[in-house]
Motif scaffolding. Structure first.
Motif, PDB file in Angstrom:
ATOM      1  N   ALA A   1       9.923 -15.114  15.959  1.00 37.93           N
ATOM      2  CA  ALA A   1       8.501 -15.260  15.618  1.00 37.93           C
ATOM      3  C   ALA A   1       7.877 -16.416  16.388  1.00 37.93           C
ATOM      4  N   GLU A   2       6.677 -16.163  16.906  1.00 41.60           N
ATOM      5  CA  GLU A   2       5.907 -17.167  17.624  1.00 41.60           C
ATOM      6  C   GLU A   2       4.482 -17.153  17.098  1.00 41.60           C
ATOM      7  N   GLN A   3       3.894 -18.330  16.984  1.00 43.11           N
ATOM      8  CA  GLN A   3       2.560 -18.475  16.414  1.00 43.11           C
ATOM      9  C   GLN A   3       1.570 -18.878  17.493  1.00 43.11           C
ATOM     10  N   SER A   4       0.381 -18.291  17.464  1.00 44.80           N
ATOM     11  CA  SER A   4      -0.694 -18.667  18.369  1.00 44.80           C
ATOM     12  C   SER A   4      -2.021 -18.487  17.631  1.00 44.80           C
ATOM     13  N   VAL A   5      -3.082 -19.005  18.242  1.00 45.42           N
ATOM     14  CA  VAL A   5      -4.398 -18.906  17.627  1.00 45.42           C
ATOM     15  C   VAL A   5      -5.278 -17.999  18.473  1.00 45.42           C
ATOM     16  N   HIS A   6      -5.947 -17.068  17.817  1.00 44.64           N
ATOM     17  CA  HIS A   6      -6.930 -16.217  18.482  1.00 44.64           C
ATOM     18  C   HIS A   6      -8.289 -16.812  18.134  1.00 44.64           C
ATOM     19  N   SER A   7      -8.849 -17.584  19.071  1.00 47.57           N
ATOM     20  CA  SER A   7     -10.055 -18.354  18.769  1.00 47.57           C
ATOM     21  C   SER A   7     -11.278 -17.477  18.498  1.00 47.57           C
ATOM     22  N   ASP A   8     -11.396 -16.330  19.158  1.00 48.04           N
ATOM     23  CA  ASP A   8     -12.547 -15.456  18.932  1.00 48.04           C
ATOM     24  C   ASP A   8     -12.593 -14.956  17.485  1.00 48.04           C
ATOM     25  N   TRP A   9     -11.422 -14.672  16.924  1.00 43.57           N
ATOM     26  CA  TRP A   9     -11.348 -14.128  15.564  1.00 43.57           C
ATOM     27  C   TRP A   9     -11.069 -15.212  14.532  1.00 43.57           C
ATOM     28  N   LYS A  10     -10.880 -16.463  14.983  1.00 42.53           N
ATOM     29  CA  LYS A  10     -10.527 -17.570  14.092  1.00 42.53           C
ATOM     30  C   LYS A  10      -9.331 -17.179  13.233  1.00 42.53           C
ATOM     31  N   ALA A  11      -8.277 -16.753  13.917  1.00 39.34           N
ATOM     32  CA  ALA A  11      -7.091 -16.231  13.238  1.00 39.34           C
ATOM     33  C   ALA A  11      -5.822 -16.810  13.854  1.00 39.34           C
TER      34      ALA A  11
END
Length: 107
Positions: free
Chosen positions: A16-26
């Motif tokens: 598992a790897e975590q990232s941020v999708h800034s357009d969706w604020k997710a």
């Protein structure tokens, strides 16, 4: 269940790897580049989008008022569910596991 508990569980999955999708604020959780969970707020409430089979997605929507088609993802496979709603933690953990398996078999 709260967002922190959910993220901890998701990140305990192998690869598992975590990232941020800034357009969706997710916050996106991926395994081998395949999305299996997206944690975000919907209408000010903590929520997660999870992948499943179309049959399970439909069943969950029919049986739970806190489960609905995901806004930004394929609606036949992806549901969004409220973390502070009527679903039990054990149900949410099951759906995370199912989504993780779906992402792993999508390669």
């Amino acid at each position: 269940m709260n967002t922190s508990e959910l993220l901890t569980y998701c990140m305990s999955k192998p690869g598992a790897e975590q990232s941020v999708h800034s357009d969706w604020k997710a916050t996106q959780i991926k395994c081998d580049g395949m999305l299996f969970a997206m944690v975000h707020d919907v209408e000010g409430r903590p929520a997660v989008s999870l992948k499943s089979t179309p049959a399970l997605a439909d069943l969950m929507r029919e049986e739970h008022k806190d489960v609905f088609p995901s806004e930004h993802l394929n609606k036949s496979h992806w549901n969004t569910l409220f973390l502070d709603g009527s679903l039990k933690d054990s149900q949410i953990y099951y759906l995370v596991d199912a989504s993780y398996q779906q992402a792993g078999t999508a390669k």
